[in-house]
Design an enzyme around this catalytic site. Structure first.
Site, PDB file in Angstrom:
ATOM      1  N   ASP A 140       0.305  -7.627   1.237  1.00 17.79           N
ATOM      2  CA  ASP A 140       0.722  -6.237   1.456  1.00 17.79           C
ATOM      3  C   ASP A 140       2.236  -6.111   1.570  1.00 17.79           C
ATOM      4  OD1 ASP A 140       0.502  -3.536   1.660  1.00 17.79           O
ATOM      5  OD2 ASP A 140      -0.594  -3.513   3.561  1.00 17.79           O
ATOM      6  N   SER A 149       4.730   2.511   8.210  1.00 18.94           N
ATOM      7  CA  SER A 149       4.418   1.402   7.309  1.00 18.94           C
ATOM      8  C   SER A 149       5.643   1.013   6.498  1.00 18.94           C
ATOM      9  CB  SER A 149       3.292   1.798   6.355  1.00 18.94           C
ATOM     10  OG  SER A 149       2.068   1.883   7.017  1.00 18.94           O
ATOM     11  N   HIS A 161       0.821  -1.217   0.000  1.00 20.25           N
ATOM     12  CA  HIS A 161       0.000   0.000   0.000  1.00 20.25           C
ATOM     13  C   HIS A 161       0.855   1.268   0.000  1.00 20.25           C
ATOM     14  CE1 HIS A 161       0.474  -0.228   4.525  1.00 20.25           C
ATOM     15  NE2 HIS A 161       0.542   1.085   4.380  1.00 20.25           N
TER      16      HIS A 161
END
Length: 347
Positions: A131, A203, A101
């Site tokens: 992911d 992230s 993402h």
């Protein structure tokens, strides 16, 4: 007269014992009392993770992505612009792991190394479901991160999250592992849960142990406010390695099928087989309901997810040895993995 003489001698000896000062603790203070000078000479014990950070920090990068349009994971259109996240260098050849993402719909990627230098990067491949994305850069002198053995990771271990939260610069936060093989968060039921503070920008960054080794890649948080509330999740390092290796060798993540369902064993380690799909790979190999799976290939099985991990990054048709315990006796069975069945059509 003799009494005063003895008292004078006693005072003189006490002064000598205190280094010429009467500011010495009285015996009445109790055994074990130390002087100010003795306390100053005691070693200072510092609990610090500075060595772990020094080892891991050069391997964590900031990822800048330019994007436009609508992303597959976005809830709505993305405004043209740049976003910021983190990534981890996994080898000296320039490969970097981050979240899918982070780079989804990116038209341009730039990484910033720990020394502040900027370098162009490109996507080698990615897996939307897991992911995970693999990037590459031509930057030289990279420092790949050391990797922990996932079998040594346990609830209660101290961990550190390293990344660039909210764009403030490389930051380290500390917590513990609150759970492993955490389920029901996203389609992949295999996350490490931690209370180390993770915020937007973390992230794709590193979750490390106190030896500076990679335990997982930080991926998401559960939050009502959008900020850290002490429930963060990381993709386990063994799964990250499998996905990265598959992307690097084939450009995609291979998937195969075992054809069974399992639960955590009540006996401790191992995965208890609950049901087997008729004429599926496990059934054809002789696996039956009630069997306890204890090893897959050369890896010890602790949880059912350890068994399912073999289907990720492995091409259908691959033969895998699976060790089971049935009626107290151990046996090794050869399982030929099958292709993932197509979803059944609706009514």
């Amino acid at each position: 007269m003799k009494r005063y003489l003895f008292l004078s001698i006693g005072i003189a000896l006490a002064v000598a014992a205190c280094g010429g000062s009467l500011l010495c603790a009285s015996p009445a203070a109790g055994a074990g009392t130390t002087t100010p000078r003795a306390r100053a000479q005691e070693p200072v014990v510092i609990v610090s993770y500075r060595d772990a950070v020094a080892r891991a920090a050069p391997s964590v990068v900031t990822v800048y992505s330019s994007h436009s349009g609508t992303g597959l994971l976005a809830l709505g259109p993305k405004a043209p612009g740049k976003s910021l996240a983190s990534g981890v260098i996994i080898d000296r050849d320039g490969y970097i792991v981050t979240n899918y993402h982070v780079v989804e719909d990116a038209s341009e990627l730039t990484i910033a190394l720990a020394d502040g230098s900027l370098h162009q990067a490109r996507i080698v491949g990615a897996d939307r479901v897991l992911d995970i994305a693999l990037l590459t850069t031509e930057a030289e002198g990279l420092s790949p991160i050391a990797v922990a053995d996932i079998n040594d990771v346990a609830v209660g271990d101290v961990v550190l999250a390293v990344g660039n939260p909210l764009g403030v610069g490389q930051t380290v936060t500390q917590g513990i592992i609150g759970a492993i093989v955490r389920r029901g968060v996203k389609p992949v039921d295999n996350y490490i849960q931690t209370d180390a503070a993770i915020n937007p920008g973390n992230s794709g960054g590193a979750l490390i142990d106190t030896a500076g080794r990679l335990v997982g890649i930080n991926v998401l948080i559960l939050s009502h406010s959008g900020g850290s509330e002490g429930i963060g999740f990381a993709i386990p390092v063994d799964l990250v390695q499998t996905v990265a290796a598959s992307i690097r060798s084939t450009g995609h993540v291979a998937r195969s099928w075992l054809g069974l369902s399992m639960r955590t064993s009540s006996q401790g380690d191992g995965a208890q087989v609950v049901a087997v799909d008729r004429d599926g790979p496990a059934d054809r190999a002789g696996i039956a309901g009630g069997d306890l799976i204890v090893r897959v290939a050369d890896k010890r099985v602790r949880h059912p997810q350890d068994v399912m991990n073999i289907t990720i990054g492995t091409e259908p048709g691959t033969h895998v040895p699976i060790a089971i315990v049935r009626n107290g006796k151990q046996a090794s069975l050869d399982v030929q993995l099958g292709p993932v069945p197509a979803p059944e059509a609706g009514p």
